[in-house]
Design a protein around this motif. Structure first.
Motif, PDB file in Angstrom:
ATOM      1  N   SER A 220       0.821  -1.217   0.000  1.00 47.40           N
ATOM      2  CA  SER A 220       0.000   0.000   0.000  1.00 47.40           C
ATOM      3  C   SER A 220       0.855   1.267   0.000  1.00 47.40           C
ATOM      4  CB  SER A 220      -0.963  -0.004   1.191  1.00 47.40           C
ATOM      5  OG  SER A 220      -0.235  -0.139   2.391  1.00 47.40           O
ATOM      6  N   ASN A 221       2.135   1.160   0.384  1.00 49.21           N
ATOM      7  CA  ASN A 221       3.019   2.330   0.324  1.00 49.21           C
ATOM      8  C   ASN A 221       4.100   2.177  -0.744  1.00 49.21           C
ATOM      9  OD1 ASN A 221       4.474   4.441   2.994  1.00 49.21           O
ATOM     10  ND2 ASN A 221       3.985   4.880   0.890  1.00 49.21           N
ATOM     11  N   VAL A 222       3.827   1.325  -1.737  1.00 51.58           N
ATOM     12  CA  VAL A 222       4.698   1.274  -2.923  1.00 51.58           C
ATOM     13  C   VAL A 222       4.037   2.174  -3.961  1.00 51.58           C
ATOM     14  CG1 VAL A 222       5.631  -0.174  -4.763  1.00 51.58           C
ATOM     15  CG2 VAL A 222       5.562  -1.033  -2.404  1.00 51.58           C
ATOM     16  N   VAL A 223       4.681   3.309  -4.240  1.00 51.28           N
ATOM     17  CA  VAL A 223       4.055   4.284  -5.132  1.00 51.28           C
ATOM     18  C   VAL A 223       4.698   4.224  -6.509  1.00 51.28           C
ATOM     19  CG1 VAL A 223       3.265   5.890  -3.348  1.00 51.28           C
ATOM     20  CG2 VAL A 223       5.569   6.100  -4.231  1.00 51.28           C
ATOM     21  N   SER A 224       3.918   4.652  -7.490  1.00 59.33           N
ATOM     22  CA  SER A 224       4.386   4.572  -8.868  1.00 59.33           C
ATOM     23  C   SER A 224       4.903   5.936  -9.302  1.00 59.33           C
ATOM     24  CB  SER A 224       3.200   4.113  -9.732  1.00 59.33           C
ATOM     25  OG  SER A 224       3.647   3.846 -11.017  1.00 59.33           O
ATOM     26  N   ASP A 225       6.050   5.953  -9.951  1.00 59.63           N
ATOM     27  CA  ASP A 225       6.650   7.196 -10.436  1.00 59.63           C
ATOM     28  C   ASP A 225       5.825   7.771 -11.597  1.00 59.63           C
ATOM     29  OD1 ASP A 225       9.062   9.018 -11.011  1.00 59.63           O
ATOM     30  OD2 ASP A 225       8.722   7.983 -12.912  1.00 59.63           O
ATOM     31  N   ASP A 226       5.781   9.110 -11.685  1.00 56.31           N
ATOM     32  CA  ASP A 226       5.073   9.709 -12.823  1.00 56.31           C
ATOM     33  C   ASP A 226       5.976  10.666 -13.595  1.00 56.31           C
ATOM     34  OD1 ASP A 226       5.322  11.801 -11.108  1.00 56.31           O
ATOM     35  OD2 ASP A 226       3.181  12.143 -10.806  1.00 56.31           O
ATOM     36  N   THR A 227       7.286  10.456 -13.487  1.00 59.08           N
ATOM     37  CA  THR A 227       8.220  11.378 -14.164  1.00 59.08           C
ATOM     38  C   THR A 227       8.996  10.701 -15.295  1.00 59.08           C
ATOM     39  OG1 THR A 227      10.104  10.854 -12.719  1.00 59.08           O
ATOM     40  CG2 THR A 227       8.574  12.575 -11.953  1.00 59.08           C
ATOM     41  N   GLY A 228       8.676   9.445 -15.575  1.00 63.04           N
ATOM     42  CA  GLY A 228       9.422   8.744 -16.629  1.00 63.04           C
ATOM     43  C   GLY A 228      10.685   8.070 -16.123  1.00 63.04           C
ATOM     44  N   ALA A 229      10.829   7.955 -14.805  1.00 66.84           N
ATOM     45  CA  ALA A 229      12.008   7.265 -14.254  1.00 66.84           C
ATOM     46  C   ALA A 229      11.931   5.765 -14.574  1.00 66.84           C
ATOM     47  CB  ALA A 229      12.071   7.470 -12.745  1.00 66.84           C
ATOM     48  N   VAL A 230      13.073   5.113 -14.523  1.00 63.17           N
ATOM     49  CA  VAL A 230      13.145   3.695 -14.910  1.00 63.17           C
ATOM     50  C   VAL A 230      13.462   2.806 -13.709  1.00 63.17           C
ATOM     51  CG1 VAL A 230      13.843   4.244 -17.270  1.00 63.17           C
ATOM     52  CG2 VAL A 230      15.591   3.865 -15.504  1.00 63.17           C
ATOM     53  N   THR A 231      13.368   1.508 -13.937  1.00 66.01           N
ATOM     54  CA  THR A 231      13.678   0.523 -12.897  1.00 66.01           C
ATOM     55  C   THR A 231      15.190   0.248 -12.906  1.00 66.01           C
ATOM     56  OG1 THR A 231      11.543  -0.488 -13.313  1.00 66.01           O
ATOM     57  CG2 THR A 231      13.157  -1.819 -12.108  1.00 66.01           C
ATOM     58  N   GLY A 232      15.816   0.243 -11.728  1.00 65.40           N
ATOM     59  CA  GLY A 232      17.237  -0.086 -11.642  1.00 65.40           C
ATOM     60  C   GLY A 232      17.477  -1.548 -12.012  1.00 65.40           C
ATOM     61  N   LEU A 233      18.541  -1.786 -12.770  1.00 63.62           N
ATOM     62  CA  LEU A 233      18.873  -3.152 -13.179  1.00 63.62           C
ATOM     63  C   LEU A 233      20.228  -3.545 -12.612  1.00 63.62           C
ATOM     64  CD1 LEU A 233      17.986  -2.970 -17.005  1.00 63.62           C
ATOM     65  CD2 LEU A 233      16.512  -3.718 -15.121  1.00 63.62           C
ATOM     66  N   ALA A 234      20.328  -4.755 -12.107  1.00 63.69           N
ATOM     67  CA  ALA A 234      21.609  -5.281 -11.615  1.00 63.69           C
ATOM     68  C   ALA A 234      21.922  -6.547 -12.405  1.00 63.69           C
ATOM     69  CB  ALA A 234      21.518  -5.596 -10.129  1.00 63.69           C
ATOM     70  N   PHE A 235      22.907  -6.448 -13.318  1.00 63.62           N
ATOM     71  CA  PHE A 235      23.354  -7.636 -14.059  1.00 63.62           C
ATOM     72  C   PHE A 235      24.439  -8.310 -13.233  1.00 63.62           C
ATOM     73  CE2 PHE A 235      21.582  -5.035 -17.389  1.00 63.62           C
ATOM     74  CZ  PHE A 235      21.014  -5.949 -18.252  1.00 63.62           C
ATOM     75  N   THR A 236      24.270  -9.563 -12.979  1.00 66.20           N
ATOM     76  CA  THR A 236      25.283 -10.225 -12.153  1.00 66.20           C
ATOM     77  C   THR A 236      26.208 -11.068 -13.013  1.00 66.20           C
ATOM     78  OG1 THR A 236      23.905 -12.141 -11.739  1.00 66.20           O
ATOM     79  CG2 THR A 236      23.723 -10.325 -10.184  1.00 66.20           C
ATOM     80  N   GLU A 237      27.477 -10.921 -12.728  1.00 67.66           N
ATOM     81  CA  GLU A 237      28.513 -11.701 -13.411  1.00 67.66           C
ATOM     82  C   GLU A 237      29.002 -12.745 -12.422  1.00 67.66           C
ATOM     83  OE1 GLU A 237      32.423  -9.787 -13.779  1.00 67.66           O
ATOM     84  OE2 GLU A 237      32.381 -10.351 -15.887  1.00 67.66           O
ATOM     85  N   ILE A 238      28.891 -14.008 -12.784  1.00 68.15           N
ATOM     86  CA  ILE A 238      29.314 -15.081 -11.877  1.00 68.15           C
ATOM     87  C   ILE A 238      30.496 -15.791 -12.545  1.00 68.15           C
ATOM     88  CG2 ILE A 238      28.570 -17.126 -10.578  1.00 68.15           C
ATOM     89  CD1 ILE A 238      25.644 -16.134 -10.925  1.00 68.15           C
ATOM     90  N   LYS A 239      31.715 -15.302 -12.265  1.00 62.90           N
ATOM     91  CA  LYS A 239      32.909 -15.877 -12.908  1.00 62.90           C
ATOM     92  C   LYS A 239      33.310 -17.178 -12.246  1.00 62.90           C
ATOM     93  CE  LYS A 239      35.335 -11.723 -14.384  1.00 62.90           C
ATOM     94  NZ  LYS A 239      36.532 -10.958 -14.098  1.00 62.90           N
ATOM     95  N   SER A 240      33.086 -17.233 -10.919  1.00 66.60           N
ATOM     96  CA  SER A 240      33.357 -18.445 -10.154  1.00 66.60           C
ATOM     97  C   SER A 240      32.604 -18.269  -8.842  1.00 66.60           C
ATOM     98  CB  SER A 240      34.865 -18.597  -9.876  1.00 66.60           C
ATOM     99  OG  SER A 240      35.237 -17.749  -8.831  1.00 66.60           O
TER     100      SER A 240
END
Ligand SMILES: Nc1ncnc2c1ncn2[C@@H]1O[C@H](COP(=O)(O)OP(=O)(O)OP(=O)(O)O)[C@@H](O)[C@H]1O
Ligand SMILES: O=C(O)C[C@@H](O)[C@H](O)C(=O)CO
Length: 335
Positions: free
Chosen positions: A88-108
């Motif tokens: 109920s307190n997760v609000v939606s942006d109205d300015t055109g902002a984007v979702t943060g992305l975290a690409f994970t690299e798993i070398k070992s």
């Protein structure tokens, strides 16, 4: 002995404020990102992961944050709801902002890194006026995480949430969650982290994270006890300093320290360890368990998550943690 008194009979056990993001974890593991072709999408963001962990452990949870008004934002909202987290307190942006992305690299299993895409992200646009005081008043615990302090207006939203928590006697937990790329200088980072930490009851961080906070302090030997004592002069009751596979040490205001070893793990990747540890540890404390037992529970939850492909989706239930501990005790998991 009770180190922290959690308010009882509140509608919610646990609320976190901060970032809701997407993790894109490499499917082809044990190779560099340049050679990785496909990824699996999960909800991510350290406070989101901890909240999902608390919910899986049966706690009544809520989240305070901002999502992009797009398919990624809706994916996050729906995943939280499927995990019975109050949005109920997760609000939606109205300015055109984007979702943060975290690409994970798993070398070992021991060499993992995260490539972040965080320009113009919705989570850092949460406004102080969007934080619902009543939700915090209805929660036993409020968890903040450091990254949300990196920029305005999210920074002020977190500071406002701390004011509400103090007003209503909600226990405040600070997961330091220091991600250098979101900050402009070491000095700025230390100042805001210290300002927030002064108000917190429980502080969880790695040695490196506490070192960052001590930019203006004198602790040349990086002594954990010195670090903890600083916060006991403010509001802290428990300070946990995590040392990766070497385990963790919890210091209490009464002058005691407790050490917990890590559990064995068949490690796929190491990220997510801190988030699952936080969920297991806080769950234990809220059950009234000893600090040692709570730390052990956090360590077992961490071993489960680092033995899995995701952070959020791998967060274990009570049955899964109990089973893992039993299997380790029987010698069935040894690495
Ligand atoms: N390689 C490992 N094997 C077993 N347990 C581990 C390992 N790494 C971390 N853990 C467990 O997870 C806990 C927290 O890990 P760590 O100190 O790395 O926190 P963190 O740096 O916040 O984690 P993250 O990588 O998610 O940021 C440790 O106290 C330990 O119990
Ligand atoms: O915290 C992030 O933004 C990324 C996380 O979701 C990631 O899974 C991780 O690093 C967990 O600590």
């Amino acid at each position: 002995m009770t180190y922290v008194s959690f308010p009882v009979s509140r509608k919610l056990d646990f609320t976190a404020i901060g970032r809701l993001c997407i993790d894109l974890n490499a499917n082809e593991i044990n190779r560099p990102m340049e050679e990785t072709m496909t990824f699996t999408k999960y909800v991510g963001g350290s406070p989101a992961n901890i909240t999902i962990g608390m919910s899986r452990l049966g706690m009544k949870t809520a989240f305070i944050g901002k999502i992009a008004n797009d398919q990624m934002g809706r994916f996050i909202q729906s995943y939280l709801e499927q995990n019975t987290i109050d949005t109920s307190n997760v609000v939606s942006d109205d300015t055109g902002a984007v979702t943060g992305l975290a690409f994970t690299e798993i070398k070992s299993p021991t060499d993992c890194s995260i490539l972040m895409y965080r320009d113009n992200v919705a989570d850092l646009k949460l406004q102080p006026r969007e934080v619902q005081e009543q939700l915090i008043a209805d929660s036993s615990v409020l968890l903040i995480s450091g990254t949300a302090l990196a920029q305005s207006p999210s920074r002020e939203a977190v500071l406002q949430a701390l004011t509400y928590a103090k007003r209503h006697g909600t226990v405040i937990v600070f997961d330091l969650d220091y991600r250098p790329y979101t900050w402009s200088s070491a000095e700025e980072t230390a100042v805001y982290y210290n300002l927030a930490a002064e108000k917190c009851d429980i502080i969880l961080g790695t040695r490196e994270e506490f070192d960052m906070m001590e930019t203006f302090d004198h602790n040349p030997e990086h002594n954990d006890q010195v670090t903890a004592q600083k916060w006991f002069d403010f509001d802290a009751k428990i300070v946990v300093i995590k040392h990766g596979k070497e385990g963790s040490i919890a210091y209490t205001r009464e002058g005691l320290s407790h050490r917990a070893d890590s559990y064995p793990a068949r490690v796929v990747k190491t990220f997510g360890a801190g988030d699952s540890y936080a969920a297991g540890f806080l769950y234990g404390l809220m059950q009234g368990w000893t600090i040692e037992r709570s730390m052990g529970y956090g360590a077992a939850a961490a071993s489960i998550v680092i033995s899995s492909h995701s952070c959020s989706d791998a967060m274990p239930t009570v049955e899964q943690v109990n089973e893992y501990i039993a299997r380790c005790n029987r010698g069935e998991i040894t690495v």
